[in-house]
Design a protein around this motif. Sequence first.
Motif, PDB file in Angstrom:
ATOM      1  N   CYS A 190       0.854  -1.186   0.000  1.00 28.99           N
ATOM      2  CA  CYS A 190       0.000   0.000   0.000  1.00 28.99           C
ATOM      3  C   CYS A 190       0.888   1.232   0.000  1.00 28.99           C
ATOM      4  O   CYS A 190       2.015   1.209   0.501  1.00 28.99           O
ATOM      5  N   ALA A 191       0.372   2.300  -0.601  1.00 30.60           N
ATOM      6  CA  ALA A 191       1.166   3.508  -0.787  1.00 30.60           C
ATOM      7  C   ALA A 191       0.237   4.717  -0.855  1.00 30.60           C
ATOM      8  O   ALA A 191      -0.947   4.588  -1.182  1.00 30.60           O
ATOM      9  N   PRO A 192       0.757   5.907  -0.568  1.00 31.51           N
ATOM     10  CA  PRO A 192      -0.051   7.116  -0.687  1.00 31.51           C
ATOM     11  C   PRO A 192      -0.073   7.619  -2.124  1.00 31.51           C
ATOM     12  O   PRO A 192       0.653   7.125  -2.988  1.00 31.51           O
ATOM     13  N   GLY A 193      -0.915   8.607  -2.372  1.00 28.04           N
ATOM     14  CA  GLY A 193      -0.948   9.243  -3.687  1.00 28.04           C
ATOM     15  C   GLY A 193      -2.118   8.778  -4.533  1.00 28.04           C
ATOM     16  O   GLY A 193      -3.124   8.280  -4.020  1.00 28.04           O
ATOM     17  N   LEU A 230      -1.423  -3.902  -5.083  1.00 27.73           N
ATOM     18  CA  LEU A 230      -1.140  -2.534  -4.657  1.00 27.73           C
ATOM     19  C   LEU A 230      -2.455  -1.846  -4.351  1.00 27.73           C
ATOM     20  O   LEU A 230      -3.381  -1.874  -5.168  1.00 27.73           O
ATOM     21  N   GLU A 231      -2.547  -1.238  -3.168  1.00 27.79           N
ATOM     22  CA  GLU A 231      -3.752  -0.532  -2.745  1.00 27.79           C
ATOM     23  C   GLU A 231      -3.366   0.832  -2.192  1.00 27.79           C
ATOM     24  O   GLU A 231      -2.248   1.031  -1.693  1.00 27.79           O
ATOM     25  N   HIS A 232      -4.268   1.793  -2.311  1.00 30.50           N
ATOM     26  CA  HIS A 232      -4.077   3.089  -1.659  1.00 30.50           C
ATOM     27  C   HIS A 232      -3.973   2.861  -0.156  1.00 30.50           C
ATOM     28  O   HIS A 232      -4.729   2.065   0.418  1.00 30.50           O
ATOM     29  N   VAL A 291     -15.493   2.478  -1.312  1.00 29.06           N
ATOM     30  CA  VAL A 291     -15.703   3.415  -2.418  1.00 29.06           C
ATOM     31  C   VAL A 291     -14.358   3.909  -2.946  1.00 29.06           C
ATOM     32  O   VAL A 291     -13.536   4.425  -2.193  1.00 29.06           O
ATOM     33  N   GLY A 292     -14.155   3.758  -4.260  1.00 33.29           N
ATOM     34  CA  GLY A 292     -12.931   4.242  -4.888  1.00 33.29           C
ATOM     35  C   GLY A 292     -13.135   5.526  -5.673  1.00 33.29           C
ATOM     36  O   GLY A 292     -12.244   6.353  -5.771  1.00 33.29           O
ATOM     37  N   GLY A 293     -14.338   5.693  -6.256  1.00 32.78           N
ATOM     38  CA  GLY A 293     -14.616   6.875  -7.063  1.00 32.78           C
ATOM     39  C   GLY A 293     -14.353   6.632  -8.531  1.00 32.78           C
ATOM     40  O   GLY A 293     -13.753   5.617  -8.920  1.00 32.78           O
ATOM     41  N   GLY A 330      -3.044   0.213   7.805  1.00 29.83           N
ATOM     42  CA  GLY A 330      -2.697   0.102   6.388  1.00 29.83           C
ATOM     43  C   GLY A 330      -1.957  -1.193   6.091  1.00 29.83           C
ATOM     44  O   GLY A 330      -2.220  -1.861   5.071  1.00 29.83           O
ATOM     45  N   LEU A 331      -1.055  -1.576   6.969  1.00 25.75           N
ATOM     46  CA  LEU A 331      -0.298  -2.818   6.798  1.00 25.75           C
ATOM     47  C   LEU A 331      -1.234  -4.026   6.830  1.00 25.75           C
ATOM     48  O   LEU A 331      -1.116  -4.950   6.014  1.00 25.75           O
ATOM     49  N   LEU A 332      -2.192  -4.021   7.754  1.00 22.47           N
ATOM     50  CA  LEU A 332      -3.155  -5.119   7.847  1.00 22.47           C
ATOM     51  C   LEU A 332      -4.045  -5.182   6.603  1.00 22.47           C
ATOM     52  O   LEU A 332      -4.350  -6.259   6.093  1.00 22.47           O
ATOM     53  N   GLY A 333      -4.451  -3.992   6.103  1.00 19.66           N
ATOM     54  CA  GLY A 333      -5.265  -3.964   4.888  1.00 19.66           C
ATOM     55  C   GLY A 333      -4.509  -4.492   3.688  1.00 19.66           C
ATOM     56  O   GLY A 333      -5.068  -5.222   2.852  1.00 19.66           O
TER      57      GLY A 333
END
Length: 307
Positions: free
Chosen positions: A67-70, A106-108, A149-151, A285-288
Amino acid sequence: MSRPANVVAVDLGGTTIKAARFNAQGVAEETLRLATPSCEGPEAVVAAVVRAATTLVRLGTAAVGLCAPGLIDDAAGVVRLASNLGLRQTPLAAAVADRIRLPVTLEHDVRAACLAEQRLGLGAGVQDLLVVVLGTGVAAGIVSNGQLVGGAQGFAGEFGHIPVHADGELCACGQHGCLEAYVSASALVRRYRRTGGIADNAADITARLKTDPDAARLWAEGTDALGRALVTTTVLLDHQRIVLAGGMAAAGETLAEPVRNALQDGLAWRAAPEVDISPLGADAGLLGAALRATEAAGARAFIRGTC
């Protein structure tokens, strides 16, 4: 019937890369932390993520979740833009998969945290949920009618850029008056230093709330701004529960109580939804990411997770 699986998860943050190897029960058997080498350029950031993942992969590992920001294209496994990390159109999932030859997701980071809250935390059984992650920045994960919801473009949840003060503080995004310019950890530290105070993080400020009027004022302004922003999301989405997560959630009721009050004060005609502190802390975030990896492996997701 699907089987349980061992997975590796990596959470790429602005200052720290966190990683863990989870067993089939969701318990982290090994963890590591690396400083994010963002000042060394995007190649160094990608190499650090690859190193974190490969260090923890063992015989029997079924998949890796990142997972990562942006701005994240989860279907393609690409970081479209993470300006603080220098990443642009970066195929992060492929970079890891090329080294370990396993499924990689890869997830937000905030949607990953929201997924963990929905499955393992206070969101279990909640059909309409908002998870607000308060850290260096501010963002939110949204669950509506039980669905994350992702949009339309995957940009849903940029909660930190809801305007709360017309012509207010300049935000890093270029707009004025954004929520993130008042209640993020970085904003609180920046504003406190402008008063002449010395602080390295938000915890330094919360520790002084009873003794330093500037700390108390800035905290009150930040929590009030968060409450105001939650009024907007509440009347729009009608959440059943709001969960406050991320590093700043370590403040507990010092954060939750004034936010609850500001939210209810802004809702004249209805009761406010519940506002609680995440039990998953900064590891959500790590668990997700680990949960996404179990899905990629076609495995049964663990019922509870611990780091």
